[in-house]
Design a protein around this motif. Structure first.
Motif, mmCIF file in Angstrom:
data_model
loop_
_atom_site.group_PDB
_atom_site.id
_atom_site.type_symbol
_atom_site.label_atom_id
_atom_site.label_comp_id
_atom_site.label_asym_id
_atom_site.label_seq_id
_atom_site.Cartn_x
_atom_site.Cartn_y
_atom_site.Cartn_z
ATOM 1 N N MET A 1 0.841 -1.186 0.000
ATOM 2 C CA MET A 1 0.000 0.000 0.000
ATOM 3 C C MET A 1 0.877 1.237 0.000
ATOM 4 S SD MET A 1 -1.257 0.686 3.813
ATOM 5 C CE MET A 1 -1.459 2.384 3.411
ATOM 6 N N ALA A 2 0.293 2.349 -0.164
ATOM 7 C CA ALA A 2 1.059 3.587 -0.129
ATOM 8 C C ALA A 2 0.186 4.689 0.437
ATOM 9 C CB ALA A 2 1.504 3.979 -1.523
ATOM 10 N N HIS A 134 -6.043 3.227 -3.932
ATOM 11 C CA HIS A 134 -5.045 3.721 -4.868
ATOM 12 C C HIS A 134 -4.497 2.564 -5.705
ATOM 13 C CE1 HIS A 134 -2.761 2.594 -1.218
ATOM 14 N NE2 HIS A 134 -1.939 2.080 -2.098
ATOM 15 N N HIS A 136 -1.176 0.671 -7.971
ATOM 16 C CA HIS A 136 0.249 0.460 -8.247
ATOM 17 C C HIS A 136 0.373 -0.179 -9.630
ATOM 18 C CE1 HIS A 136 1.712 1.067 -4.051
ATOM 19 N NE2 HIS A 136 0.505 0.627 -3.735
ATOM 20 N N GLU A 140 2.162 -4.933 -6.893
ATOM 21 C CA GLU A 140 3.235 -5.054 -5.900
ATOM 22 C C GLU A 140 3.469 -6.525 -5.569
ATOM 23 O OE1 GLU A 140 2.579 -1.940 -2.710
ATOM 24 O OE2 GLU A 140 4.408 -1.340 -3.755
ATOM 25 N N HIS A 153 -5.252 -1.021 -4.035
ATOM 26 C CA HIS A 153 -5.202 -1.193 -2.582
ATOM 27 C C HIS A 153 -6.308 -0.397 -1.922
ATOM 28 C CE1 HIS A 153 -0.660 -2.383 -2.603
ATOM 29 N NE2 HIS A 153 -1.472 -3.381 -2.930
ATOM 30 N N THR A 226 3.717 -0.779 2.356
ATOM 31 C CA THR A 226 4.745 -0.968 1.330
ATOM 32 C C THR A 226 5.472 0.327 1.006
ATOM 33 O OG1 THR A 226 3.226 -0.635 -0.513
ATOM 34 C CG2 THR A 226 3.461 -2.887 0.328
HETATM 35 ZN ZN LIG Z 1 -0.475 0.602 -1.948
#
Ligand SMILES: [Zn+2]
Length: 283
Positions: A1-2, A134, A136, A140, A153, A226
């Motif tokens: 995740m971010a 969000h 990626h 990931e 995510h 992440t």
């Molecule tokens: Zn993320």
């Protein structure tokens, strides 16, 4: 995740002009934390960046993402289907380019997930509340060493304890290049650069339930954020069946990613499994 914003330019000399330009055009003010890291090295440099407070990214033994080997996962009889309670007409507030992650900010509401009690229960029996979601590119998590084109995510949080859980949905390219109509509710409004916070059109709504596969099978393991600070004890639930989208839609995400640091990828490299097991629920 971010959960982060603007990334430092790969080329150090471009950083100052970028900052000046951002301020001149009255874009969002860039915070020090938001400039502190990017994905150009897949995250291996994060523990060594002065002031980033990302040592756990290097020393943690329960990190994410993972290369999941489906043949090595454990079927857990205690697992049940995720109880997703999402609205079918969520108001979109902003579509943001967080440097190299496209993030959707939605109206606060009762979008939540209840996990199997064997994984986690909230004290009052309610679900963990959706904070944002969000993308990626590429995915990931890897599966038998293979990436998917993208990974969504959905970040959830227990409003009392702060426990976080990420529900992940994989995206693969449609064999006939058909657009995903639900992603089109917001992808056309994605800013291409990291100064971008774009308000979604008034009255735009999204059926969140359409962003999850109909098959309820998933993988579960205990991992981490992440992105720095790579906090551990984040519960990961990854749907096995991907959704599909088109090449054009993938390009929209990749162009947005490149707006932050010039790299179209924003995936952290896979981490060691160590003593953990990945459980599987087959729906
Ligand atoms: Zn993320």
């Amino acid at each position: 995740m971010a959960r982060h914003s603007v990334q430092q330019s790969r080329v150090g000399g471009l950083l100052l002009p970028a900052l000046v330009a951002a301020l001149f055009f009255a874009g969002p003010v860039l915070g020090a934390e938001e400039l502190a890291f990017n994905h150009t090295l897949g995250g291996v440099d994060w523990p060594y960046i002065p002031g980033l407070n990302a040592s756990l990214c290097g020393t943690g033994t329960m990190q994410s993402p993972l290369n999941i080997i489906p043949g090595n996962t454990t079927t857990a009889s205690t697992l049940t289907a995720l109880n997703l309670s999402y609205a079918t007409n969520v108001s979109l507030l902003n579509v943001t380019n967080e440097g190299d992650v496209v993030e959707l900010v939605i109206s606060s509401g009762n979008n939540s997930v209840k996990l199997p009690p064997s994984i986690y229960s909230t004290t009052n029996g309610s679900g963990l509340v959706l904070q944002q979601f969000h993308f990626h590119t590429p995915s990931e998590h890897m599966f038998d060493g293979i990436f998917y084109a993208a990974e969504m995510h959905f970040v959830h949080k227990d409003s009392v304890t702060g426990q976080q859980a990420v529900v992940a949905v994989l995206l693969k390219l449609d064999p006939t290049d058909t657009r995903n109509p639900d992603l089109d509710k917001f992808l056309p409004f994605t800013p291409n650069n990291y100064t971008g916070v774009q308000q979604a059109p008034a009255n735009s709504t999204l059926n969140l339930t359409n962003l999850f596969p109909s098959n309820s099978s998933y993988w579960y393991y205990n991992g981490s954020l992440t992105t720095p600070p790579c906090t551990q004890n984040v519960l990961w639930l990854i749907f096995q069946n991907p959704l599909t989208f088109s090449v054009s839609q993938l390009l929209t995400l990749e162009v947005a990613n490149a707006g932050g640091d010039g790299a179209r990828a924003d995936n952290r490299l896979v981490q060691l499994l160590n003593s953990r097991t990945v459980s599987v629920f087959r729906g």
